[in-house]
Scaffold this motif. Structure first.
Motif, mmCIF file in Angstrom:
data_model
loop_
_atom_site.group_PDB
_atom_site.id
_atom_site.type_symbol
_atom_site.label_atom_id
_atom_site.label_comp_id
_atom_site.label_asym_id
_atom_site.label_seq_id
_atom_site.Cartn_x
_atom_site.Cartn_y
_atom_site.Cartn_z
ATOM 1 N N ALA A 1 69.077 14.292 -65.631
ATOM 2 C CA ALA A 1 69.011 14.945 -66.939
ATOM 3 C C ALA A 1 67.620 14.800 -67.554
ATOM 4 O O ALA A 1 67.061 15.761 -68.103
ATOM 5 N N GLU A 2 67.056 13.607 -67.461
ATOM 6 C CA GLU A 2 65.706 13.398 -67.981
ATOM 7 C C GLU A 2 64.681 14.209 -67.192
ATOM 8 O O GLU A 2 63.724 14.741 -67.761
ATOM 9 N N ARG A 3 64.898 14.315 -65.892
ATOM 10 C CA ARG A 3 63.968 15.105 -65.070
ATOM 11 C C ARG A 3 64.024 16.582 -65.457
ATOM 12 O O ARG A 3 62.994 17.259 -65.507
ATOM 13 N N VAL A 4 65.234 17.075 -65.751
ATOM 14 C CA VAL A 4 65.370 18.465 -66.210
ATOM 15 C C VAL A 4 64.630 18.646 -67.539
ATOM 16 O O VAL A 4 63.852 19.604 -67.709
ATOM 17 N N ARG A 5 64.890 17.746 -68.477
ATOM 18 C CA ARG A 5 64.243 17.840 -69.787
ATOM 19 C C ARG A 5 62.729 17.833 -69.655
ATOM 20 O O ARG A 5 62.017 18.654 -70.260
#
Length: 253
Positions: free
Chosen positions: A184-188
């Motif tokens: 999720a952090e990588r997507v953000r």
């Protein structure tokens, strides 16, 4: 055609040979004799009957084989066309991701195969401003860049879908809690790094808010969506450009 002619000729001469052998064996056995007219009949009849009959049979057989080949080819083409239509019907025409209905069906199938995983709902921040300021074509370009960033950020085998106008879903198959937060952090971050330039003299930042939930064994798709959507709303209310799970927040640095 040459093959039919040769095969029919072979059958005709085989019939001629069989006719002569039978006549020379049976006629003397019954006290008769093979005279000139008999020789003529024994020669002409097999050739006159066997060759046309076998030629017709082989010709029909070739036609039947050709028809079977055409039918098999047509069937393969129809099957391929059906697969293409199914694939097209299951995809969002703009991004190429799964459409809403197909995404939820894939999510449901994946949930039946594993009791591990996480669901992310990803929503583009302030997207209406881009459409209002630069037009919907520019907005579509921005949406494609966001979709590409999401695709780069998730893992191979994860399920992606466009579930709304500027809203995406990602099912992280068999992901642990830590893996889900990391993705999720990588997507953000991947979206945040986009340098979107709708005009020559202006760069517009693109960000997304993400609501996520770890898939509990007993939870169905509707429950997972409700929980993830609640976390998404929380990310929006806290200032956007956040990824929020039940157990914490992944925020911009």
């Amino acid at each position: 055609m040459n093959r039919i002619f040769l095969k029919s000729t072979a059958v005709a001469f085989s019939s001629l040979l069989a006719s002569l052998v039978l006549a020379l064996t049976l006629v003397p056995a019954f006290g008769g004799a093979v005279d000139g007219n008999a020789w003529l009949m024994l020669t002409i009849c097999p050739l006159a009957i066997a060759w046309p009959a076998s030629a017709f049979m082989f010709w029909q057989s070739e036609k039947l084989r050709a028809a079977h080949r055409d039918l098999a080819r047509t069937h393969a083409e129809l099957a391929a066309a059906h697969r293409r239509l199914e694939e097209k019907a299951s995809r969002d025409t703009m991004t190429g991701m799964l459409n809403r209905e197909t995404f939820f069906a894939a999510l449901d199938r994946s949930r039946r195969k594993t009791d591990r995983g996480a669901l992310l709902i990803i929503d583009a921040d302030h997207f209406k401003k881009i459409n209002d300021s630069f037009g919907h074509l520019t907005g579509d370009t921005a949406l494609l860049e966001i979709a590409a960033a999401i695709t780069r950020a998730v893992r191979a085998g994860d399920v992606l879908g466009r579930i709304g106008g500027e809203e995406f879903g990602a099912f992280l198959v068999a992901a642990s809690d830590q893996e889900a937060v990391h993705v999720a952090e990588r997507v953000r971050r991947e979206v945040e790094l986009i340098r979107f330039q709708p005009s020559a003299d202006r760069i517009v930042p693109l960000t997304v808010s993400i609501g996520g939930t770890i898939c509990a064994c007993e939870a169905n798709v509707s429950e997972l969506m409700r929980i993830a959507d609640k976390r998404l709303y929380e990310a929006k209310s806290r200032g956007r450009n956040l990824a929020i799970f039940d157990q914490g927040i992944s925020a911009a640095a």
